[in-house]
Design an enzyme around this catalytic site. Structure first.
Site, PDB file in Angstrom:
ATOM      1  N   SER A  18     -36.050  54.930  20.692  1.00  0.00           N
ATOM      2  CA  SER A  18     -34.822  54.571  19.970  1.00  0.00           C
ATOM      3  C   SER A  18     -33.686  54.134  20.883  1.00  0.00           C
ATOM      4  O   SER A  18     -32.740  53.507  20.423  1.00  0.00           O
ATOM      5  CB  SER A  18     -34.349  55.736  19.096  1.00  0.00           C
ATOM      6  OG  SER A  18     -33.943  56.820  19.899  1.00  0.00           O
ATOM      7  N   HIS A  39     -28.654  59.630  21.835  1.00  0.00           N
ATOM      8  CA  HIS A  39     -28.120  58.388  21.265  1.00  0.00           C
ATOM      9  C   HIS A  39     -26.732  58.099  21.799  1.00  0.00           C
ATOM     10  O   HIS A  39     -26.073  58.962  22.372  1.00  0.00           O
ATOM     11  CB  HIS A  39     -28.110  58.448  19.741  1.00  0.00           C
ATOM     12  CG  HIS A  39     -29.458  58.218  19.134  1.00  0.00           C
ATOM     13  ND1 HIS A  39     -29.677  58.330  17.790  1.00  0.00           N
ATOM     14  CD2 HIS A  39     -30.650  57.876  19.670  1.00  0.00           C
ATOM     15  CE1 HIS A  39     -30.956  58.072  17.523  1.00  0.00           C
ATOM     16  NE2 HIS A  39     -31.558  57.791  18.669  1.00  0.00           N
ATOM     17  N   ASP A  95     -26.712  56.833  12.770  1.00  0.00           N
ATOM     18  CA  ASP A  95     -27.530  58.041  12.605  1.00  0.00           C
ATOM     19  C   ASP A  95     -27.166  58.890  11.392  1.00  0.00           C
ATOM     20  O   ASP A  95     -27.639  60.020  11.293  1.00  0.00           O
ATOM     21  CB  ASP A  95     -27.414  58.913  13.857  1.00  0.00           C
ATOM     22  CG  ASP A  95     -28.090  58.306  15.053  1.00  0.00           C
ATOM     23  OD1 ASP A  95     -28.919  57.396  14.874  1.00  0.00           O
ATOM     24  OD2 ASP A  95     -27.790  58.740  16.177  1.00  0.00           O
TER      25      ASP A  95
END
Length: 174
Positions: free
Chosen positions: A51, A90, A117
């Site tokens: 990701s 992230h 998210d």
């Protein structure tokens, strides 16, 4: 292997056991030293998904520290949500500072993901709290964490590796 073990006297077996314990204690001291130096109880994590590509790839080892200053947009953070067992790596894309409570709220997104998210957060939760942040990425070592991923994906590899290391330690003589 067992014949070699039978030929050893009690002192040699004790020496081998102490060597193994020394290696384990050294690994623990390195971990705790990193935790103290980086002011973080979890100073190293492994990227488990794609990701965050192209910034980080699956298997990269990340070095974390707790941020002394407020988190900024574009900082890459590792955060742990209460309902998820695995921390998430992230990038922060938006910030919200609550003037009343003085808390900082974050919105994150994986670089390789199409959207933010919010689908990962709790139901109806729009932001995560700074308390959820485990650490801020300070550096990384490419692909070193693949060993961890292989051992988690194929548990038999872990047992074979431990067995081989144990045999090696027993057979080695000083």
């Amino acid at each position: 292997m067992f014949a070699e073990l039978r030929r050893m006297n009690a002192r040699q077996v004790a020496l081998q056991v102490l060597n193994i314990l020394t290696i384990l204690a050294s690994a623990l001291m390195i971990w705790k030293g990193l935790a103290l130096a980086l002011n973080n109880e979890s100073p190293i994590v492994v990227v488990l998904s794609g990701s965050m590509e192209p910034a980080f790839h699956r298997g990269d080892l990340l070095v974390l520290s707790l941020p002394n200053e407020p988190i900024q947009v574009n900082d890459i953070c590792v955060f742990k949500l209460p309902e998820r067992p695995v921390p998430i790596v992230h990038r922060v894309i938006k910030l919200h500072d609550d003037a009343v409570t003085g808390k900082q709220y974050l919105l994150t997104k994986g670089d390789n993901n199409p959207g933010d998210d919010r689908s990962l957060y709790d139901y109806r939760q729009m932001w995560i709290h700074q308390e959820n942040v485990v650490g801020k990425v300070r550096g990384f070592v490419p692909y070193v964490g693949m060993v961890t991923i292989v051992m988690n994906d194929y548990p038999m590899v872990k047992y074979v590796l431990l067995g081989v290391l144990g045999l090696f330690a027993l057979v080695q003589r000083e």
